[in-house]
Scaffold this motif. Structure first.
Motif, PDB file in Angstrom:
ATOM      1  N   SER A   1       8.664  -0.219  -7.091  1.00 40.97           N
ATOM      2  CA  SER A   1       8.993  -0.435  -5.688  1.00 40.97           C
ATOM      3  C   SER A   1      10.167  -1.377  -5.552  1.00 40.97           C
ATOM      4  O   SER A   1      10.489  -2.147  -6.455  1.00 40.97           O
ATOM      5  CB  SER A   1       7.802  -1.019  -4.934  1.00 40.97           C
ATOM      6  N   GLU A   2      10.806  -1.286  -4.395  1.00 39.31           N
ATOM      7  CA  GLU A   2      11.817  -2.245  -3.999  1.00 39.31           C
ATOM      8  C   GLU A   2      11.140  -3.366  -3.213  1.00 39.31           C
ATOM      9  O   GLU A   2       9.961  -3.288  -2.861  1.00 39.31           O
ATOM     10  CB  GLU A   2      12.872  -1.563  -3.116  1.00 39.31           C
ATOM     11  N   ASP A   3      11.918  -4.417  -2.914  1.00 44.35           N
ATOM     12  CA  ASP A   3      11.370  -5.515  -2.129  1.00 44.35           C
ATOM     13  C   ASP A   3      10.915  -5.054  -0.749  1.00 44.35           C
ATOM     14  O   ASP A   3      10.020  -5.640  -0.143  1.00 44.35           O
ATOM     15  CB  ASP A   3      12.410  -6.629  -1.983  1.00 44.35           C
ATOM     16  N   SER A   4      11.547  -3.999  -0.236  1.00 45.78           N
ATOM     17  CA  SER A   4      11.194  -3.476   1.080  1.00 45.78           C
ATOM     18  C   SER A   4       9.839  -2.790   1.086  1.00 45.78           C
ATOM     19  O   SER A   4       9.303  -2.496   2.146  1.00 45.78           O
ATOM     20  CB  SER A   4      12.264  -2.482   1.548  1.00 45.78           C
ATOM     21  N   GLY A   5       9.268  -2.530  -0.095  1.00 38.76           N
ATOM     22  CA  GLY A   5       8.002  -1.816  -0.163  1.00 38.76           C
ATOM     23  C   GLY A   5       8.158  -0.328  -0.312  1.00 38.76           C
ATOM     24  O   GLY A   5       7.175   0.398  -0.379  1.00 38.76           O
ATOM     25  N   ARG A   6       9.395   0.147  -0.339  1.00 40.00           N
ATOM     26  CA  ARG A   6       9.601   1.581  -0.544  1.00 40.00           C
ATOM     27  C   ARG A   6       9.466   1.923  -2.025  1.00 40.00           C
ATOM     28  O   ARG A   6       9.763   1.111  -2.886  1.00 40.00           O
ATOM     29  CB  ARG A   6      10.968   1.997  -0.006  1.00 40.00           C
ATOM     30  N   PRO A   7       9.086   3.158  -2.310  1.00 37.81           N
ATOM     31  CA  PRO A   7       8.803   3.530  -3.693  1.00 37.81           C
ATOM     32  C   PRO A   7      10.055   3.783  -4.515  1.00 37.81           C
ATOM     33  O   PRO A   7      11.106   4.153  -4.001  1.00 37.81           O
ATOM     34  CB  PRO A   7       7.974   4.808  -3.548  1.00 37.81           C
TER      35      PRO A   7
END
Length: 481
Positions: A146-152
């Motif tokens: 995941s990224e920091d944004s919470g996207r996969p």
């Protein structure tokens, strides 16, 4: 969207498998489980789309120098290569504990055709050729993150391909060229094709699957002021035959998000494998929704006389209310009343095996509407009721329906002495059944969305009610576009 992306999409449901930073250790509000049956379906879908991708692949030219004893040196070139047909016969998609997914394709074959040229000091020749590539095995490991944004995120950790055998057909009666191919060119051709297969897969993951995952919203809007947070509470849990994905599942106000004062319960997901996909939706999801709509005042109401059916024998006037409150007609003759109702707190939905219920508590204040447009408070009621709830599950949403129990009324305060509680119960039961519940049920019928990517359709639906959570099961069909 590329073929590999579409193939893996059906299995992973868009790889909604992203750990949300800082959320470790909290219980999820929603758990999605992909079973071995779901992964098998994805593997079958993968064969279809990967075959199409391979047929569209353009292979690079390859060339080199050679030496033939007693003949001398020369230069060869194989060019205009393409793959007119391929057959991928077997595949498997398996979870790797603590890592991601393993994709294996075996016992497959492709046809490669193209042109050849040979140049020697004393002659030049050209023609066409056909290679039947047999026994292809491909093994790919995909890492999920995941990224920091919470996207996969998804990346190719490793890829290996192996070719067992080659059958070569070269135009013309050129046995020496065929022997040259096997002796000096075949190994180079194998390496080129094996490298190209893995390069194609890696490119598809990077250029097709990963960008598609980035379009999957962490937040799904329910309506103009509420949304669902589908970030993950931790990394996916992989076992030998399933993959569990833990979503936060919090419903929140889009403009005024605040911390939820209660936690999601632990969910013990049943060990069912009849369906490809299961969702365990805890009461936390529904109770965060209740909190949002309570804070927004969605269930607050105001009743005035013009809202009472014309044929009703009870009016919201001081004259009519003498039956409830005898002094009101004397102190405030020929005036209208207004009832203002509000929930005292957000009602909590309770899950027990086979049953859903909630017990909302309301406060109702009554005011006389004075001639000078002011309002005079005259009494306050406490209202309680038990409500049963029915939930439904369609191809993309969970919807609900409330069935009201009988309203019970308690007099909390009266400025004018005696109050007839029984008659007020009759009035409120009529209003809440005919007006308030239809409004709530209209909202529940809109439903809230499940975390599904585009082109995924659910069928063979299953719905069960367990302690603290709702259990949904379905088979999956990827709709090709």
């Amino acid at each position: 969207m590329g073929a590999l992306a579409r193939a893996l999409l059906a299995a992973l449901l868009g790889i909604l498998l992203t750990p949300a930073p800082g959320a470790l250790g909290t219980n999820p509000g929603l758990v999605a489980r992909i079973t071995d049956k779901g992964l098998e379906y994805a593997a079958r879908e993968g064969l279809v789309t990967l075959q199409k991708k391979l047929r569209e692949t353009k292979l690079p030219d390859f060339f080199g120098d050679f030496r033939i004893k007693h003949v001398g040196r020369g230069h060869y070139e194989f060019h205009s290569l393409d793959i007119p047909s391929c057959e991928l016969s077997g595949s498997a998609l398996k979870p790797l504990a603590g890592r991601g997914l393993s994709l294996t394709i075996s016992d497959s074959s492709v046809q490669v055709q193209g042109r050849w040229k040979v140049r020697m000091s004393f002659l030049k020749m050209d023609g066409h050729f056909n290679v039947h590539v047999k026994g292809i095995t491909i093994s790919v490991t995909l890492l999920l993150g995941s990224e920091d944004s919470g996207r996969p995120t998804v990346t190719t950790s490793s890829c290996n391909s192996h070719i067992r055998d080659l059958d070569v057909d070269i135009s013309g009666d050129l046995r020496w060229l065929l022997k040259l191919f096997h002796d000096q060119i075949e190994s180079k051709f194998r390496k080129m094709l094996e490298t190209k297969i893995c390069s194609m897969i890696d490119k598809s993951v990077t250029s097709d699957l990963q960008p598609y995952l980035q379009t999957l919203p962490v937040i799904a809007e329910i309506d103009s002021f509420a949304g669902v947070d589908y970030s993950l509470t931790e990394a996916p849990r992989a076992t030998a035959n399933m993959l569990d994905i833990m979503f936060k599942g919090e419903i929140f106000h889009l403009d005024q998000r605040s911390a939820v004062p209660f936690l999601a319960p632990a969910i013990d997901v049943p060990e069912d494998h009849d369906r490809m996909l299961y969702f365990a939706v805890s009461d936390y999801v529904f109770n965060t929704a209740s909190r949002v709509y309570y804070q927004a005042g969605y269930l607050n109401f105001s009743i005035t006389d013009d809202m009472i059916p014309p044929d009703s024998i009870i009016r919201l006037t001081t004259k009519s209310f003498r039956a409830f409150l005898p002094l009101i007609g004397k102190l405030y003759p020929n005036m209208n009343l207004e009832l203002q109702g509000a929930l005292l707190q957000a009602p909590l939905l309770t899950f027990s095996p086979g049953n859903l219920s909630l017990a909302p508590q309301l406060g109702i204040d009554a005011f006389v509407l004075l001639p000078n447009s002011l309002k005079q408070f005259v009494f306050r009621l406490g209202v309680t009721t038990n409500i049963s709830a029915t939930l439904a599950f369609n191809t993309s949403k969970i919807t609900g329906l409330l069935t009201p129990g009988r309203v019970q009324v308690e007099l909390k305060e009266s400025k004018l002495g005696f109050f007839n509680v029984e008659m007020m119960e009759a009035l409120l039961n009529y209003y809440i059944r005919e007006t308030l519940y239809p409004k709530v049920n209209d909202k529940l019928a809109e439903g809230f969305p499940l975390p599904l990517p585009r082109h995924i359709q659910l069928h063979d639906l299953l719905l069960q009610i367990h302690k603290d959570f709702l259990f949904l099961g379905a088979n999956v069909q990827y709709m090709r576009v």
